[in-house]
Every structure is written in C-alpha cells, then in structure tokens.
Scaffold this active site. Structure first.
Site, PDB file in Angstrom:
ATOM      1  CD  GLU A 143     -35.063  39.900   2.356  1.00 34.39           C
ATOM      2  OE1 GLU A 143     -34.534  39.550   1.463  1.00 34.39           O
ATOM      3  OE2 GLU A 143     -35.964  39.027   3.203  1.00 34.39           O
TER       4      GLU A 143
ATOM      5  CD  GLU B 198     -40.145  38.289   3.485  1.00 36.03           C
ATOM      6  OE1 GLU B 198     -39.218  37.684   2.954  1.00 36.03           O
ATOM      7  OE2 GLU B 198     -40.076  39.422   2.564  1.00 36.03           O
TER       8      GLU B 198
ATOM      9  NE  ARG C 209     -43.384  43.053   4.613  1.00 31.64           N
ATOM     10  CZ  ARG C 209     -42.285  42.669   3.882  1.00 31.64           C
ATOM     11  NH1 ARG C 209     -42.123  41.082   3.981  1.00 31.64           N
ATOM     12  NH2 ARG C 209     -41.379  43.181   3.616  1.00 31.64           N
TER      13      ARG C 209
ATOM     14  CE1 TYR D 212     -38.390  32.793   4.354  1.00 31.83           C
ATOM     15  CE2 TYR D 212     -37.095  34.953   4.430  1.00 31.83           C
ATOM     16  CZ  TYR D 212     -38.126  34.227   4.128  1.00 31.83           C
ATOM     17  OH  TYR D 212     -39.149  35.043   3.481  1.00 31.83           O
TER      18      TYR D 212
ATOM     19  CG  ASN E 112     -38.063  40.024   5.597  1.00 35.66           C
ATOM     20  OD1 ASN E 112     -38.936  40.413   6.353  1.00 35.66           O
ATOM     21  ND2 ASN E 112     -37.855  40.490   4.354  1.00 35.66           N
TER      22      ASN E 112
ATOM     23  CG  HIS F 203     -40.626  43.177  -1.510  1.00 34.80           C
ATOM     24  ND1 HIS F 203     -41.288  42.609  -0.284  1.00 34.80           N
ATOM     25  CD2 HIS F 203     -39.978  42.169  -2.181  1.00 34.80           C
ATOM     26  CE1 HIS F 203     -40.835  41.405  -0.146  1.00 34.80           C
ATOM     27  NE2 HIS F 203     -39.909  41.248  -1.206  1.00 34.80           N
TER      28      HIS F 203
END
Ligand SMILES: *[C@@H]1O[C@H](CO)[C@@H](O)[C@H](O)[C@H]1NC(C)=O
Ligand SMILES: *[C@@H]1O[C@H](CO)[C@@H](O)[C@H](O)[C@H]1NC(C)=O
Ligand SMILES: *[C@@H]1O[C@H](CO)[C@@H](O)[C@H](O)[C@H]1NC(C)=O
Ligand SMILES: *[C@@H]1O[C@H](CO)[C@@H](O)[C@H](O)[C@H]1NC(C)=O
Length: 512
Positions: A207, A416, A117, A351, A349, A162
């Site tokens: 995002e 991500e 990616r 985390y 994404n 991005h």
C-alpha cells in the site's frame, strides 16, 4: 525441528505442486507462467489457487526492541505521540507473535490455509537500516516462521515493507530522500540471500498510498511529516524506483537459482460515479488513477510513466501556485523503460467502494486537491467498525475487471480483503462479508475470465490497527490483549472460511 534439508525438499515439493497446477507457459511470450486454468463451475477455485490469510509485522509481532531489533518509525511515533494513536495502544507487544508464531501457524492450519502473507520487519533484520549490522536473531526468527509454514504445507508470501521503516533512515529524511532506494535494494538482497531458497513469492511494498501519507499528514501514519502534495509525491517517486531496482536485481542475480516471483501490493477502492454524467464518470476514473494508477501506471501499463491525467493536473496546479517546478517529479525516459513491466503479479488490497463526483476538495497543495475528486461512502450500504469499509461486494468484481483491462497479462493476487467489527466470537457480519466478496471474485475469475491466482484474507489475527489501536477488529481469530499470554480464539467465521478453503469452492447458496 526438521533439518534444513528436509525443509528445502518440502519447499521444492510445494513449488512443484503449485507449478503442476499451472498452465504450461503458452506460445505467447506475454502469457505469465502464473496462469491458472479456469474452474469448471462458477463457485470453484481454479486448481493451484492460493487461499490463506495475511498479517503485518508491526501489527502482530511485538518484541519491539527484543534481541537486537532496531527502532522503527512506528515505534518512534506511537512512543513519542501516543495521542496520534488510540487509548495509548502501540505495537510494543501486540499479539506477541515474535514469541507465539507457532500458534499462528496452527491457526492457519485450522483455517485450511495453503498460503500465509506476512511481512518482515526491516529494523529487526537491519537495526540501523543499513547492512553494517545484520541482526542474526531477526534472521533466525523469520527462518523459524518460514520453516514451520513449509512443514505445514503453507506457502510463505512475504512482504518486504509493511510500513515499519528503520528510524535511522527517517533521520536522513525517509522515503522523500531518493537515497532510500539504495538502502532498500541492500535490505532486499539480505532477504533474498537468507530466505530466497524457500520464499517464492515476494511483495516489495504494501500500500504505497498509505506509506506516503506519512509524508502528507500530521498524525495518522508514521513518520507524521506533513508536507502534503510534495513530500508524498517525492516518497512515491522513491518507492517506485526502489521497487523496480529490486525486481531487476532479482531477475539478474536470483531468479535463475531461486525461481521465485516478485510483485507489489497496491490498494484501491472501486470508485463508482454518482451519476452517469461524463463529469462523474471521469471523476471516478480519476479517483482510481490518483489512488492506484500513480503506482500501477509506471509499473504495469504498456506506456509506463505516471498516468497522463496526474501529470497534467499536478503540473497545471503547480504552475498556478507560482512554483518553478511541478510538485510531481518526472522520470527520465530511461527510467520509464526501466520501471515498466517490473512485476510478475499484481498484488491488490481491496475493501470497499466509494461514490465519486468532480469538485474542489482538500488543502492547497495536496494530492486530494490535485485529483479534483470528491468521494464518499454510500450510506445505503452497511458499514463495519472502520469508516472506510462499507459492504459493497459488486465493486470488487468491477475493480478486478478494471485492472485486467488496464494492465492486461498480469496475474492478480488479492493480498488483503476483510471486514472490521467491534469484537466478539459471533461474527456473522464477517462471514457474510467474506462469502459475498468471494462470490464476486469467483465471478470475475470464472465468468469474466480474469487470472486471479490467490487470496489472503485480512486478517489472520485481531491486531494493532495502526493509529486506531486495538479498537477495530479485523481478525478471524480473536486475541485477548488484556491477557499476557495473548490467547488466540477462533471466531465463528473460521468454520465457514475453513470449509471454503478446504473444499476449494464457495457453496452455491452464496451466489446472489
Ligand atoms: C486448532 O485446532 C485444534 C484442534 O481443534 C485446537 O486444539 C487448537 O487450539 C486450534 N488452534 C488455534 C490457534 O485455534
Ligand atoms: C448508469 O448506467 C448504467 C448502465 O446503463 C446503469 O446500470 C446504472 O444504473 C446507471 N447509474 C446511475 C447512477 O444512473
Ligand atoms: C452487522 O451488520 C448490521 C448491518 O449493518 C448492523 O446493523 C449490525 O450492528 C452488525 N452487527 C454487529 C455485531 O456488528
Ligand atoms: C481490556 O479489558 C477492558 C475491560 O473489559 C476493556 O474495556 C478493554 O477494551 C480491554 N483492552 C483491550 C486492548 O482489549
């Protein structure tokens, strides 16, 4: 260099390999063609699963003004305001992937990745943001990257945006100006025309909450235009419409020939209520709706439009502030219908996990204040070098289940997930982050039955962590930014990840 014909054949092969592994489209027309059959054992990845790593143009490419590239809002912000960054770090050279992409492909190969990616820099392709000038050197660069990936049997998964908006488009207001959707559609058309014969997975935006924060805060994200609770909502409104238009354009003009898939990548933490009180449980739900539902509800929900809880709270706050209109713009009913369902997959994404409770927070006006959610990290869990990452793997499984329940029928690609440290090749904490998060993802797939079809670790390379500079290290490969050659060195975690990727299974010892 292989001839274009061979590369095309290879691309066709890769696609048919991917498709052979997919379940045939079921009689149910809501069944996505991107459906993988569940693996036999909990620790195995389904056949056809994409496993790889991710990067973004501004964070790795460098060559910020090379060969006709235009200036982006990140170039502008960190040149004019190095104090918004860290140690004067910026993306002028970064990992120099503009010149060293062949080593990046080698690094992917060594990782046993079958997908990469990466993002395309809009101002490298269209220096003025518009199609009056198409920079052939930029087209050539991405052709080289894509062709080399395909020669190595690595599927390109391409992010169109991005965060590096052409500065020329910021002069006309950037994303809060709805005309930006027109420019984005024309940019996307150039990408489909030039790369769509070989790129089969497209992500419009990465995002959105981070993109629009550049219109809410001073410093932090470019272009640093602080109009919180106003500029960010307007920017989001444009992004959602731009995404939907690009999806429709692909369906109408490219899908039949190119046979690819278009989606968007949204980011979200899991919000865990502090207690089981109704108030906290509602606050946690609201946290997810304000962070991810803002974008996901219009695109992926059955009913479309903004989440009702956002509509109600922002309208009420706007009225209480004495405004003649809501700060949250409205879609017409035609727009609601036009936007709903405009994605072939859900890019996620993820985390970390936050604790959530209800209360007054943030400046007035602001999205934070509108949400009425107080969220914070739970310090009983270990933290990486970035404060936003606490290692709480079970939150990943909960979030995947939440998405599958809220937006049924969409395959998920985890675009991500990763762990930041302070550097060094001995990165046990990174290895344990990945193995524990992959275990939770595999439970979500094989035990809970979610259709997750791919995973790209953040990040392939140590790179420019935006305004945190080179201090926060997310890379599987270390890059020496003091050496003009920018050598890449595998960290210890590469060995473990490469074994997992090539065996298509996570050793059972990693399941708690
Ligand atoms: C990939 O592995 C080969 C063989 O072990 C090694 O020579 C090369 O340096 C590696 N490349 C990267 C980028 O780590
Ligand atoms: C909330 O309830 C669940 C299920 O009964 C329980 O597992 C969890 O520990 C409770 N959480 C808190 C913070 O009390
Ligand atoms: C790894 O994580 C542990 C637990 O949070 C922490 O104490 C330690 O400092 C970390 N190690 C490194 C090298 O970052
Ligand atoms: C360059 O080297 C110095 C001295 O070792 C170190 O403090 C600094 O962090 C390095 N800079 C980068 C960007 O790696």
């Amino acid at each position: 260099m292989l001839s274009k014909r061979v590369v095309l054949l290879l691309a066709a092969c890769l696609v048919s390999i991917a498709e052979a592994a997919l379940w045939p489209a079921a009689a149910d027309s809501h069944q996505s063609p991107l459906t993988l059959s569940r693996a036999g054992a909990v620790n195995q990845f389904p056949d056809g699963f994409m496993l790889g790593a991710a990067t973004a143009a501004y964070q790795i490419e460098g060559g910020w003004d090379a060969d006709g590239k235009g200036e982006s809002i990140w170039d502008r912000m960190l040149h004019e305001h190095p104090e918004y960054g860290t140690n004067g770090d910026n993306g002028d050279v970064a990992c120099d992937s503009y010149h060293k992409y062949a080593e990046d492909v080698q690094a992917l190969k060594n990782l046993s990745a079958n997908v990469y990616r990466f993002s395309i820099s809009w101002p490298r392709i269209l220096p003025n943001g518009d199609t009056d000038v198409i920079n052939q050197a930029g087209i050539d660069y991405y052709n080289n990257v894509i062709n080399l990936l395909l020669e190595n049997e690595i599927q390109p998964l391409v992010t169109m945006y991005h965060w590096d908006l052409p500065q020329a488009l910021q002069y006309i207001g950037g994303w809060p100006n709805s005309i930006l959707a027109d420019y984005f559609v024309e940019y996307a058309r150039v990408l489909f025309e030039n790369f769509g014969d070989r790129v089969k997975f497209w992500i419009t935006f990465n995002e959105p909450p981070a993109i629009v924060s550049g219109y809410a805060n001073q410093g932090g994200a470019a272009p640093s235009q602080p109009a919180p609770g106003i500029g960010d909502y307007l920017a989001a409104h444009t992004l959602i419409k731009a995404h939907a238009r690009v999806y429709h354009m692909y369906q109408e003009q490219y899908k039949a020939l190119q046979q690819g898939y278009v989606g968007i990548t949204l980011n979200c933490d899991w919000y865990e209520p502090v207690t089981n009180s109704t108030e906290d449980v509602e606050a946690a739900e609201r946290g997810i709706q304000f962070m991810m539902g803002h974008y996901a509800h219009p695109i992926y929900s059955e009913e479309g439009d903004y989440p009702p809880v956002m509509r109600q709270r922002v309208d009420a706050n706007s009225a209480a502030e004495g405004r003649p209109r809501s700060r949250l713009p409205s879609f017409t009913s035609e727009e609601v219908a036009y936007i709903r369902g405009t994605s072939d997959f859900f890019g996620l994404n993820h985390y970390s996990t936050l604790l959530a409770t209800s209360g007054e927070t943030g400046s007035v006006p602001s999205k934070e204040h509108d949400s009425g959610v107080i969220s914070y990290g739970d310090d009983s869990y270990p933290q990486g070098s970035a404060s936003f990452v606490r290692v709480i793997p079970w939150g990943f499984r909960k979030l995947l289940n939440w998405i599958a329940a809220e937006y049924p029928g969409y395959p998920i690609i985890v675009t991500e997930n990763g762990y930041p440290d302070w550097g060094g090749l001995d990165d046990k904490n990174r290895t344990s982050y990945y193995t524990s998060y992959l275990a939770e993802m595999l439970k979500a797939i094989n035990t809970d039955g979610n259709n997750v079809i791919g995973y790209t670790a953040w990040s392939l390379l140590g790179n420019l962590e935006w305004s945190s500079g080179f201090t926060i290290k997310f890379g599987l490969y270390q890059v020496d930014f003091n050496d003009t050659e920018r050598p890449r060195t595998a960290k210890d975690s590469v060995q473990t990840i490469s074994q997992i990727y090539s065996n298509k299974e996570l050793p059972i010892e990693y399941f708690p």
